[in-house]
Design an enzyme around this catalytic site. Sequence first.
Site, PDB file in Angstrom:
ATOM      1  N   CYS A  12       0.544  -1.749  -0.293  1.00 42.41           N
ATOM      2  CA  CYS A  12      -0.102  -0.187   0.226  1.00 42.41           C
ATOM      3  C   CYS A  12       1.114   0.878   0.184  1.00 42.41           C
ATOM      4  O   CYS A  12       1.768   1.899   1.128  1.00 42.41           O
ATOM      5  CB  CYS A  12      -0.636  -0.029   1.648  1.00 42.41           C
ATOM      6  SG  CYS A  12      -2.232   1.320   1.647  1.00 42.41           S
ATOM      7  N   LYS A  39     -10.371  -8.975   5.655  1.00 41.79           N
ATOM      8  CA  LYS A  39     -10.219  -8.158   7.046  1.00 41.79           C
ATOM      9  C   LYS A  39     -10.760  -8.539   8.474  1.00 41.79           C
ATOM     10  O   LYS A  39     -11.662  -8.684   8.209  1.00 41.79           O
ATOM     11  CB  LYS A  39     -10.833  -6.602   6.932  1.00 41.79           C
ATOM     12  CG  LYS A  39     -10.027  -5.453   5.429  1.00 41.79           C
ATOM     13  CD  LYS A  39     -11.145  -4.396   5.022  1.00 41.79           C
ATOM     14  CE  LYS A  39     -10.701  -4.195   4.195  1.00 41.79           C
ATOM     15  NZ  LYS A  39     -11.974  -3.472   3.601  1.00 41.79           N
ATOM     16  N   VAL A  52      -5.829   1.326   5.209  1.00 45.00           N
ATOM     17  CA  VAL A  52      -4.569   0.898   5.785  1.00 45.00           C
ATOM     18  C   VAL A  52      -4.651   1.985   5.289  1.00 45.00           C
ATOM     19  O   VAL A  52      -4.596   2.494   4.080  1.00 45.00           O
ATOM     20  CB  VAL A  52      -4.327  -0.554   5.671  1.00 45.00           C
ATOM     21  CG1 VAL A  52      -4.916  -1.712   6.700  1.00 45.00           C
ATOM     22  CG2 VAL A  52      -4.089  -0.315   4.768  1.00 45.00           C
ATOM     23  N   GLU A  64      -6.400   7.558   7.835  1.00 42.46           N
ATOM     24  CA  GLU A  64      -5.959   8.574   6.501  1.00 42.46           C
ATOM     25  C   GLU A  64      -4.682   8.769   6.643  1.00 42.46           C
ATOM     26  O   GLU A  64      -4.222   9.362   7.897  1.00 42.46           O
ATOM     27  CB  GLU A  64      -6.750  10.097   6.473  1.00 42.46           C
ATOM     28  CG  GLU A  64      -8.177   9.725   5.625  1.00 42.46           C
ATOM     29  CD  GLU A  64      -7.840   9.587   4.529  1.00 42.46           C
ATOM     30  OE1 GLU A  64      -7.221   9.818   3.927  1.00 42.46           O
ATOM     31  OE2 GLU A  64      -9.114   8.731   4.373  1.00 42.46           O
ATOM     32  N   SER A  65      -3.449   8.241   5.816  1.00 48.69           N
ATOM     33  CA  SER A  65      -2.043   8.653   5.740  1.00 48.69           C
ATOM     34  C   SER A  65      -1.630  10.302   5.879  1.00 48.69           C
ATOM     35  O   SER A  65      -0.563   9.971   6.829  1.00 48.69           O
ATOM     36  CB  SER A  65      -1.825   8.077   4.638  1.00 48.69           C
ATOM     37  OG  SER A  65      -2.056   8.429   3.386  1.00 48.69           O
TER      38      SER A  65
END
Length: 223
Positions: A12, A39, A52, A64-65
């Site tokens: 990811c 999941k 993720v 939220e990255s």
Amino acid sequence: MPNYKLISFPLCPYVQRALIVLAEKDVPFERIDIDLANKPDWFLKLSPLGKVPVLQADDNVLFESQVIAEYLDEVTPGSLHPTDPLQKAKHRAWIEFASQTLATLWGLYTAETQEVFETKRKELLEKFARVDEQVEGRFFAGDNFHLVDGVWGTVFRYIQTFETLGDFDFYQGSEKLRTWHNAVLARQSVIDAAPSNYNDQLLAFVKKRDGYLATLVKTEIAA
Ligand SMILES: N[C@@H](CCC(=O)N[C@@H](CS)C(=O)NCC(=O)O)C(=O)O
């Protein structure tokens, strides 16, 4: 410092965004990889969007990255953002543009037909031409590595793999983009954010999707 756990998935690009900041800022953390095709219930309870990365900071849950990356940058010494508010806002804008570029890339490598693939390739050329106008040095803003560089690193990693499949002319001969691409992909935090067999794993994923790009993957790839 809180006890950090990063819920992850190996390929990811958004997880990589968090991992790059954790490495740049030397933050200890525990990594938990999950299967996104299956999941676990505990993850679905934790993650409001079911995506993720998720960062647990003791009992607090962040998702939220970019939120995670900015938080980690703020609670550790120094900053991977410029101090000037206007420059910082500009970096954030081009981070959002990188997220949109990742969405176009997804469209490219899942395209079912050559026609859709070509449309996505052209969209990518336009996006790279736009960001090219903003790049001011070896990195986005000169000689120093910033958050924005790490995020674009997750874009360049796809390009590096797809360039092994054909001449797609993504950077249209731009020396500036190629220099930036090379500098970011040579950064240790960026190298370490992906598995060492990333190339094979991504190509195996492309094969499995069985779209147009899969027809260009010549060798048999073990998943
Ligand atoms: N905007 C989100 C995007 C995260 C995202 O799309 N993660 C993907 C993996 S790369 C995911 O968890 N997908 C699972 C799903 O959508 O069900 C972020 O920046 O964190």
